[in-house]
Enzyme design. Sequence first.
Site, PDB file in Angstrom:
ATOM      1  N   ASP A  68      -0.252  -1.356  -3.521  1.00 13.87           N
ATOM      2  CA  ASP A  68       0.828  -0.413  -3.835  1.00 13.87           C
ATOM      3  C   ASP A  68       2.157  -1.045  -3.413  1.00 13.87           C
ATOM      4  O   ASP A  68       2.774  -1.796  -4.178  1.00 13.87           O
ATOM      5  CB  ASP A  68       0.529   0.911  -3.128  1.00 13.87           C
ATOM      6  N   THR A 120       0.184  -3.643   3.189  1.00 14.23           N
ATOM      7  CA  THR A 120      -1.118  -3.807   3.853  1.00 14.23           C
ATOM      8  C   THR A 120      -1.648  -5.228   3.652  1.00 14.23           C
ATOM      9  O   THR A 120      -1.967  -5.929   4.619  1.00 14.23           O
ATOM     10  CB  THR A 120      -2.136  -2.780   3.307  1.00 14.23           C
ATOM     11  N   LEU A 121      -1.726  -5.666   2.397  1.00  9.98           N
ATOM     12  CA  LEU A 121      -2.284  -7.008   2.141  1.00  9.98           C
ATOM     13  C   LEU A 121      -1.408  -8.089   2.749  1.00  9.98           C
ATOM     14  O   LEU A 121      -1.909  -9.100   3.240  1.00  9.98           O
ATOM     15  CB  LEU A 121      -2.427  -7.249   0.634  1.00  9.98           C
TER      16      LEU A 121
HETATM   17  C1  PRP Z   1      -4.420   2.452   1.363  1.00 10.74           C
HETATM   18  C2  PRP Z   1      -5.254   1.505   0.532  1.00 10.74           C
HETATM   19  C3  PRP Z   1      -4.668   0.137   0.828  1.00 10.74           C
HETATM   20  C4  PRP Z   1      -3.234   0.439   1.142  1.00 10.74           C
HETATM   21  C5  PRP Z   1      -2.370   0.035  -0.021  1.00 10.74           C
HETATM   22  O1  PRP Z   1      -4.976   2.516   2.624  1.00 10.74           O
HETATM   23  O2  PRP Z   1      -6.616   1.585   0.886  1.00 10.74           O
HETATM   24  O3  PRP Z   1      -5.271  -0.467   1.937  1.00 10.74           O
HETATM   25  O4  PRP Z   1      -3.136   1.852   1.391  1.00 10.74           O
HETATM   26  O5  PRP Z   1      -1.038   0.405   0.145  1.00 10.74           O
HETATM   27  P1  PRP Z   1       0.174  -0.600   0.351  1.00 10.74           P
HETATM   28  O6  PRP Z   1       0.057  -1.703  -0.674  1.00 10.74           O
HETATM   29  O7  PRP Z   1       1.352   0.294   0.114  1.00 10.74           O
HETATM   30  O8  PRP Z   1       0.122  -1.116   1.760  1.00 10.74           O
HETATM   31  P2  PRP Z   1      -4.890   3.791   3.601  1.00 10.74           P
HETATM   32  O9  PRP Z   1      -3.910   3.505   4.664  1.00 10.74           O
HETATM   33  O10 PRP Z   1      -4.687   5.045   2.798  1.00 10.74           O
HETATM   34  O11 PRP Z   1      -6.297   3.825   4.277  1.00 10.74           O
HETATM   35  P3  PRP Z   1      -7.736   4.069   3.629  1.00 10.74           P
HETATM   36  O12 PRP Z   1      -8.135   2.781   2.969  1.00 10.74           O
HETATM   37  O13 PRP Z   1      -8.581   4.394   4.808  1.00 10.74           O
HETATM   38  O14 PRP Z   1      -7.650   5.210   2.640  1.00 10.74           O
END
Ligand code: PRP
Length: 177
Positions: free
Chosen positions: A102, A106-107
């Site tokens: 998104d 995170t990545l």
């Molecule tokens: C969500 C998803 C990705 C991350 C992507 O995780 O699983 O890891 O957000 O978003 P970004 O590109 O904006 O960083 P979430 O924190 O909701 O945890 P989850 O996997 O436990 O649902």
Amino acid sequence: MNENIERCLIAENEIKRRIDVLANEILEEMKEKEFMVIFLLKGALVFAADLCRRLPVALEIESLNVSSYKGGMESSGVIEFLDTRFPDVKGRSVLLIDDILDTGRTLHTVSNKLNEMGVSQLRRCVLLSKDKKRDVDVGVEHVAFTIGDEFVVGYGLDYKGKYRNLPYVGILKKDSI
Ligand code: PRP
């Protein structure tokens, strides 16, 4: 179809077919035949379980518990590592698996951490990539599906902790949000 789902965006058989193709691409690309998979909890659990079973090599499977959404619809922008122990990745070839790309935070954060810890080869694979401008640039070598900037659930993705078990990716009804 679950009663709270407006429509199915990606059907179960479409996901299956795409994972077969993706698995072959990954096998061709990974230099080491005995690589490590690290998937991110909880969202990548379902995708990783299916993808790993299409990779006929001696995989080591690890997970990392990171969080950014806090169960709602928007990324908080702050990535938290929730584990007390980190897999031993030094000198290893690693395939990092996540459910959705998104903002990219995170990545990006996890990739930096793995590089700091000395991985020898890092490749990333996501089920879904949102077609939008990212907050941070992150390279992802393998994308199963590109979707619009919409909120989706199912096949590992949740809304307030629910719907991860749906075997397809779908859009929630407005009155279920
Ligand atoms: C969500 C998803 C990705 C991350 C992507 O995780 O699983 O890891 O957000 O978003 P970004 O590109 O904006 O960083 P979430 O924190 O909701 O945890 P989850 O996997 O436990 O649902």
